[in-house]
Design a protein around this motif. Sequence first.
Motif, PDB file in Angstrom:
ATOM      1  N   GLY A  24       0.742  -1.461  -0.310  1.00  0.00           N
ATOM      2  CA  GLY A  24      -0.289  -0.002  -0.052  1.00  0.00           C
ATOM      3  C   GLY A  24       0.458   1.544   0.086  1.00  0.00           C
ATOM      4  O   GLY A  24       0.959   2.753  -0.934  1.00  0.00           O
ATOM      5  N   MET A  25       2.189   1.389   1.014  1.00  0.00           N
ATOM      6  CA  MET A  25       2.827   2.552   0.499  1.00  0.00           C
ATOM      7  C   MET A  25       3.493   2.627  -0.547  1.00  0.00           C
ATOM      8  O   MET A  25       4.215   3.868  -0.943  1.00  0.00           O
ATOM      9  N   ALA A  26       3.823   1.105  -0.687  1.00  0.00           N
ATOM     10  CA  ALA A  26       4.946   1.614  -2.325  1.00  0.00           C
ATOM     11  C   ALA A  26       4.065   2.169  -3.165  1.00  0.00           C
ATOM     12  O   ALA A  26       4.200   3.103  -3.972  1.00  0.00           O
ATOM     13  N   SER A  27       2.783   2.111  -3.444  1.00  0.00           N
ATOM     14  CA  SER A  27       1.627   2.136  -4.185  1.00  0.00           C
ATOM     15  C   SER A  27       0.766   3.767  -4.020  1.00  0.00           C
ATOM     16  O   SER A  27       1.654   4.474  -5.288  1.00  0.00           O
ATOM     17  N   ALA A  28       1.195   4.139  -3.299  1.00  0.00           N
ATOM     18  CA  ALA A  28       0.837   5.383  -2.631  1.00  0.00           C
ATOM     19  C   ALA A  28       2.094   6.501  -3.026  1.00  0.00           C
ATOM     20  O   ALA A  28       1.500   7.445  -3.066  1.00  0.00           O
ATOM     21  N   THR A  29       3.288   5.928  -3.161  1.00  0.00           N
ATOM     22  CA  THR A  29       4.545   6.634  -3.361  1.00  0.00           C
ATOM     23  C   THR A  29       4.306   7.104  -4.907  1.00  0.00           C
ATOM     24  O   THR A  29       3.966   8.214  -5.474  1.00  0.00           O
ATOM     25  N   VAL A  86     -11.645   5.213  -2.726  1.00  0.00           N
ATOM     26  CA  VAL A  86     -10.026   4.998  -3.521  1.00  0.00           C
ATOM     27  C   VAL A  86     -10.974   4.265  -4.873  1.00  0.00           C
ATOM     28  O   VAL A  86      -9.877   3.986  -5.864  1.00  0.00           O
ATOM     29  N   MET A  87     -11.521   3.014  -5.042  1.00  0.00           N
ATOM     30  CA  MET A  87     -11.665   2.018  -5.447  1.00  0.00           C
ATOM     31  C   MET A  87     -12.449   2.234  -7.095  1.00  0.00           C
ATOM     32  O   MET A  87     -12.144   1.912  -8.222  1.00  0.00           O
ATOM     33  N   ASP A  88     -13.407   3.104  -6.953  1.00  0.00           N
ATOM     34  CA  ASP A  88     -13.899   4.225  -8.123  1.00  0.00           C
ATOM     35  C   ASP A  88     -12.789   5.025  -8.343  1.00  0.00           C
ATOM     36  O   ASP A  88     -13.091   5.484  -9.714  1.00  0.00           O
ATOM     37  N   PHE A 129      -3.556   0.627  -3.751  1.00  0.00           N
ATOM     38  CA  PHE A 129      -3.528   1.230  -2.547  1.00  0.00           C
ATOM     39  C   PHE A 129      -4.837   0.691  -2.119  1.00  0.00           C
ATOM     40  O   PHE A 129      -5.566   1.002  -1.232  1.00  0.00           O
ATOM     41  N   ALA A 130      -5.589   0.321  -2.838  1.00  0.00           N
ATOM     42  CA  ALA A 130      -7.589   0.794  -2.820  1.00  0.00           C
ATOM     43  C   ALA A 130      -7.531  -0.333  -1.973  1.00  0.00           C
ATOM     44  O   ALA A 130      -8.207  -1.257  -0.793  1.00  0.00           O
ATOM     45  N   ASP A 131      -6.680  -1.734  -2.463  1.00  0.00           N
ATOM     46  CA  ASP A 131      -6.092  -2.756  -1.510  1.00  0.00           C
ATOM     47  C   ASP A 131      -6.219  -2.308   0.066  1.00  0.00           C
ATOM     48  O   ASP A 131      -7.013  -3.261   0.752  1.00  0.00           O
ATOM     49  N   ALA A 132      -5.636  -1.987  -0.204  1.00  0.00           N
ATOM     50  CA  ALA A 132      -4.807  -1.681   1.709  1.00  0.00           C
ATOM     51  C   ALA A 132      -5.732  -1.077   2.268  1.00  0.00           C
ATOM     52  O   ALA A 132      -6.040  -1.361   3.307  1.00  0.00           O
ATOM     53  N   ALA A 166      -7.424  -2.401   5.343  1.00  0.00           N
ATOM     54  CA  ALA A 166      -7.748  -2.105   6.779  1.00  0.00           C
ATOM     55  C   ALA A 166      -8.477  -1.286   7.850  1.00  0.00           C
ATOM     56  O   ALA A 166      -8.722  -1.353   9.184  1.00  0.00           O
ATOM     57  N   PHE A 167      -9.354  -1.380   7.124  1.00  0.00           N
ATOM     58  CA  PHE A 167     -11.277  -0.578   6.589  1.00  0.00           C
ATOM     59  C   PHE A 167     -11.999  -1.607   7.193  1.00  0.00           C
ATOM     60  O   PHE A 167     -13.080  -1.421   7.514  1.00  0.00           O
ATOM     61  N   ASP A 168     -11.670  -2.602   7.179  1.00  0.00           N
ATOM     62  CA  ASP A 168     -12.502  -3.989   6.627  1.00  0.00           C
ATOM     63  C   ASP A 168     -12.806  -3.853   8.714  1.00  0.00           C
ATOM     64  O   ASP A 168     -11.954  -4.390   8.370  1.00  0.00           O
TER      65      ASP A 168
END
Length: 463
Positions: A47-52, A385-387, A450-453, A457-459
Amino acid sequence: MGFEIVILWSDLLIWLLVAAGVGLGVLIARNPPLLAAWRRVGANRIGMASATVLLAFVLVGLLDSLHYRVALEGKPGQKVQYAVEVLSVLDALATPLRTRNEKTYSEPFATRLYAKETIDVPGQGSVREYPRLKHGGQHLGEREGEVAADAGFTAFRAVALAFVVWMALTGLAARVAGDGDTDGWRRIWRGDTAFAWNAVLIACGLILLIAVPLFSLSGQYHVFGTDKVGQDVFYQVLKSVRTGLIIGLVTTLVMLPLAVLLGIVAGYFRGWADDVIQYVYTVLNSIPGVLLIAAAVLMMQVVIDTHPQWFSTAAERADLRLLALCFILGITSWTGLCRLLRGETLKLRELEYIQAAQAFGVSNGRIILRHILPNLMHIVIIALVMDFSGLVLAEAVLSYVGIGVDPSMTSFGTMINNARMELGREPVVWWSLAAAFSAMFILVLAANLFADAVRDAFDPRAA
């Protein structure tokens, strides 16, 4: 030379989104449950790699959202006149890419055009030859055969510079992660930090290893080739980033309030309100999405064409069409999230603490704001995020069929649409399509990861 600041509507929305993001960060810092969830996102390496990677795209989009017009030269004492062309800070930084245009197609790192032309050669008359490019590889002079060696040496120097910058970033991260301790370096690479610094640094290293050589080579060559009118394809890719971000972010924020409001109202109040809302989104879902969007875009285009006095520049006209497309996509794509929130609200309203609040006479509005909405936020954030990636792809499809952004505005969709006409020619012009596809693939892949991360985390079931 003077200039005049130009604020387009899309620029205003983008910077308002930046301010809203800062405000959201402050609220998250004051809310322990949300802060704990985002810390789980920060601990996710993928998630952090994709956020970067996403942050790099956002930086390009923000640089392209600071617009201005250059003052024209005039006689002393005259009123200052400004150029019709609207430029951005990104245009100023990428001036060599923007201004050094060729006559027509040229391959990546080529020194000559892609098609033969009849040229006059002294002593030989008219001959069919590949003309030399005006800008690509001109520093080589007659040493055209040394392109590979020259490009390799330039790339090597750029890689060395990228490594120095990356080492500086790594040292800064080690100080932050070590909190003054000299063991911060080891903690990062062992993965002992609460934040995934190792993934961020690896992503930064890859970005620097790609971006620094690309920009170094683009000053001497057309690294991704040129298009039909001789414009640098690398410059087009950079300009397409802002369009993709606006489509993804603004459309999502248009869709979000409508979906949240109607979904909660339908699920909480039920009865006739639920029937009306279900009827509306069932009707919308029954109409093919592309046809509905096409009809709305064409009606909007008629309005724009019949009111040319609304726009002082072509950029304002293209910007209004872009925003109109965002609103049309938002109004036609809220139904899925609305249905999801309705079902979740139907379940929540039957829980004991909600029924207890109703028994004690707590108002419906207070119950919704204090109990229903907070328990739906994980779904809203995940959908937000996913949309994003789906909307970026939707713009590419709509522009491909000619009902997307204004033709004068560069986007991944318009690049693909312009390139598809050249796939049937011999030899094939492949680089424009490949560049647009690769950039869009990286953007969408980073957004999905990032959406998967965020989803993990929020599930609530994962917690």
